[in-house]
Design an enzyme around this catalytic site. Sequence first.
Site, mmCIF file in Angstrom:
data_model
loop_
_atom_site.group_PDB
_atom_site.id
_atom_site.type_symbol
_atom_site.label_atom_id
_atom_site.label_comp_id
_atom_site.label_asym_id
_atom_site.label_seq_id
_atom_site.Cartn_x
_atom_site.Cartn_y
_atom_site.Cartn_z
ATOM 1 N N SER A 168 0.849 -1.196 0.000
ATOM 2 C CA SER A 168 0.000 0.000 0.000
ATOM 3 C C SER A 168 0.880 1.240 0.000
ATOM 4 C CB SER A 168 -0.871 0.012 1.255
ATOM 5 O OG SER A 168 -1.572 1.239 1.340
ATOM 6 N N TYR A 205 -1.361 -0.287 10.484
ATOM 7 C CA TYR A 205 -1.474 -0.635 9.061
ATOM 8 C C TYR A 205 -0.275 -0.113 8.258
ATOM 9 C CZ TYR A 205 -3.501 -1.120 4.384
ATOM 10 O OH TYR A 205 -3.725 -1.473 3.072
HETATM 11 N N1 LIG Z 1 -8.882 -1.433 -1.077
HETATM 12 C C1 LIG Z 1 -7.913 -0.545 -1.081
HETATM 13 O O1 LIG Z 1 -8.122 0.654 -1.342
HETATM 14 C C2 LIG Z 1 -6.485 -0.964 -0.793
HETATM 15 C C3 LIG Z 1 -5.466 -0.009 -0.898
HETATM 16 C C4 LIG Z 1 -4.151 -0.370 -0.661
HETATM 17 C C5 LIG Z 1 -3.857 -1.685 -0.348
HETATM 18 N N2 LIG Z 1 -4.860 -2.598 -0.239
HETATM 19 C C6 LIG Z 1 -4.480 -3.981 0.117
HETATM 20 O O2 LIG Z 1 -5.101 -4.890 -0.764
HETATM 21 C C7 LIG Z 1 -5.339 -6.133 -0.096
HETATM 22 C C8 LIG Z 1 -6.807 -6.536 -0.255
HETATM 23 O O3 LIG Z 1 -7.603 -5.485 0.273
HETATM 24 P P1 LIG Z 1 -9.181 -5.399 0.038
HETATM 25 O O4 LIG Z 1 -9.494 -3.990 -0.211
HETATM 26 O O5 LIG Z 1 -9.608 -6.432 -0.930
HETATM 27 O O6 LIG Z 1 -9.684 -5.764 1.516
HETATM 28 P P2 LIG Z 1 -11.035 -6.466 1.996
HETATM 29 O O7 LIG Z 1 -12.133 -6.191 1.062
HETATM 30 O O8 LIG Z 1 -11.181 -6.077 3.428
HETATM 31 O O9 LIG Z 1 -10.662 -8.020 1.911
HETATM 32 C C9 LIG Z 1 -9.637 -8.536 2.715
HETATM 33 C C10 LIG Z 1 -9.451 -9.998 2.420
HETATM 34 O O10 LIG Z 1 -8.399 -10.491 3.275
HETATM 35 C C11 LIG Z 1 -8.898 -11.672 3.907
HETATM 36 N N3 LIG Z 1 -8.251 -11.959 5.180
HETATM 37 C C12 LIG Z 1 -8.148 -11.165 6.283
HETATM 38 N N4 LIG Z 1 -7.499 -11.829 7.260
HETATM 39 C C13 LIG Z 1 -7.181 -13.049 6.767
HETATM 40 C C14 LIG Z 1 -6.521 -14.184 7.284
HETATM 41 N N5 LIG Z 1 -6.048 -14.232 8.544
HETATM 42 N N6 LIG Z 1 -6.346 -15.272 6.469
HETATM 43 C C15 LIG Z 1 -6.826 -15.256 5.214
HETATM 44 N N7 LIG Z 1 -7.486 -14.217 4.667
HETATM 45 C C16 LIG Z 1 -7.654 -13.131 5.443
HETATM 46 C C17 LIG Z 1 -10.396 -11.429 4.079
HETATM 47 O O11 LIG Z 1 -11.037 -12.666 4.326
HETATM 48 P P3 LIG Z 1 -12.441 -12.789 5.155
HETATM 49 O O12 LIG Z 1 -13.528 -12.603 4.122
HETATM 50 O O13 LIG Z 1 -12.376 -14.156 5.725
HETATM 51 O O14 LIG Z 1 -12.448 -11.713 6.198
HETATM 52 C C18 LIG Z 1 -10.702 -10.828 2.703
HETATM 53 O O15 LIG Z 1 -10.814 -11.823 1.730
HETATM 54 C C19 LIG Z 1 -4.917 -5.922 1.354
HETATM 55 O O16 LIG Z 1 -3.622 -6.417 1.556
HETATM 56 C C20 LIG Z 1 -4.933 -4.398 1.499
HETATM 57 O O17 LIG Z 1 -4.057 -3.956 2.516
HETATM 58 C C21 LIG Z 1 -6.162 -2.277 -0.448
#
Ligand SMILES: NC(=O)c1ccc[n+]([C@@H]2O[C@H](COP(=O)([O-])OP(=O)(O)OC[C@H]3O[C@@H](n4cnc5c(N)ncnc54)[C@H](OP(=O)(O)O)[C@@H]3O)[C@@H](O)[C@H]2O)c1
Length: 236
Positions: A142, A158
């Site tokens: 990120s 984070y």
């Molecule tokens: N969205 C953004 O704007 C953004 C920006 C920068 C970086 N990111 C990064 O992109 C990645 C995905 O983000 P997202 O936006 O898709 O987040 P999200 O919608 O909150 O989804 C997070 C995912 O991670 C899974 N997860 C959490 N803890 C876990 C564990 N212990 N074992 C296995 N799976 C686990 C969740 O599973 P459950 O369904 O079981 O909870 C879910 O599938 C992350 O690394 C985040 O930091 C996102």
Amino acid sequence: MIKILITGASRGLGLEFTKQYLERGDNVIATCRQPEKAKELEGLQKDFGKRLEIEQLDVTSEKSKDVLYQKLLDDSIEINILINNAGIISGDEKEGLSFGNLYKEDFSKVFQVNTVSPILISEKFLPLLKEAIEPKIVNISSMSGSINNKTRSGGYAYSSSKAALNMMTKTLSNELKEMEITVVAIHPGWIKTDMGGENAPLELESSITSIISVIDSLSIKDTGKFLDWQRNEVQW
Ligand SMILES: NC(=O)c1ccc[n+]([C@@H]2O[C@H](COP(=O)([O-])OP(=O)(O)OC[C@H]3O[C@@H](n4cnc5c(N)ncnc54)[C@H](OP(=O)(O)O)[C@@H]3O)[C@@H](O)[C@H]2O)c1
């Protein structure tokens, strides 16, 4: 046709990666904590059959990781791309905790998922990557982890977990360079997901299309880079 293993594939970026790799004809091992609750993945299974394998993986659980590794090893699976995508903002809350409300267990949870798990999963699954063609490890980082770009307060757990993930990425890239395994950190942009929220400027579908083309373009010359979804280098 290549095989991609994705962590945190139940929703958000992980689910969209799964969908788009399948749509273009690749094979995906979509992992998630609770496959029985991952209805969208189940729906994809109906459309894509055996090209989609849905597997249980809590990235913080040694047991869960060992069971999956052994299963894939027994099936002689080779992985071309490992996407360490699973991530959390905070252990208990959706928002990162602010100064004045911090507590140590929250840091532990965030670091376990965002920083420690990607390196331990890369270590565990390395034998399956080593023999594959042009293997790549993609750590979803990120901009919040970019020390140079940190202009706001907050996001202690984070931001620092992603900054540490960047260091893990760089160190691992040095470790695996001789094996010709490309290791990068990617900032996906601020995207509308449960984590990104409704105000995020980027749509999930187009962002993931863009990140997939960045991943396609990677070669060993790029190992150790921190890139964004448009292939710009991000300052550490
Ligand atoms: N969205 C953004 O704007 C953004 C920006 C920068 C970086 N990111 C990064 O992109 C990645 C995905 O983000 P997202 O936006 O898709 O987040 P999200 O919608 O909150 O989804 C997070 C995912 O991670 C899974 N997860 C959490 N803890 C876990 C564990 N212990 N074992 C296995 N799976 C686990 C969740 O599973 P459950 O369904 O079981 O909870 C879910 O599938 C992350 O690394 C985040 O930091 C996102």
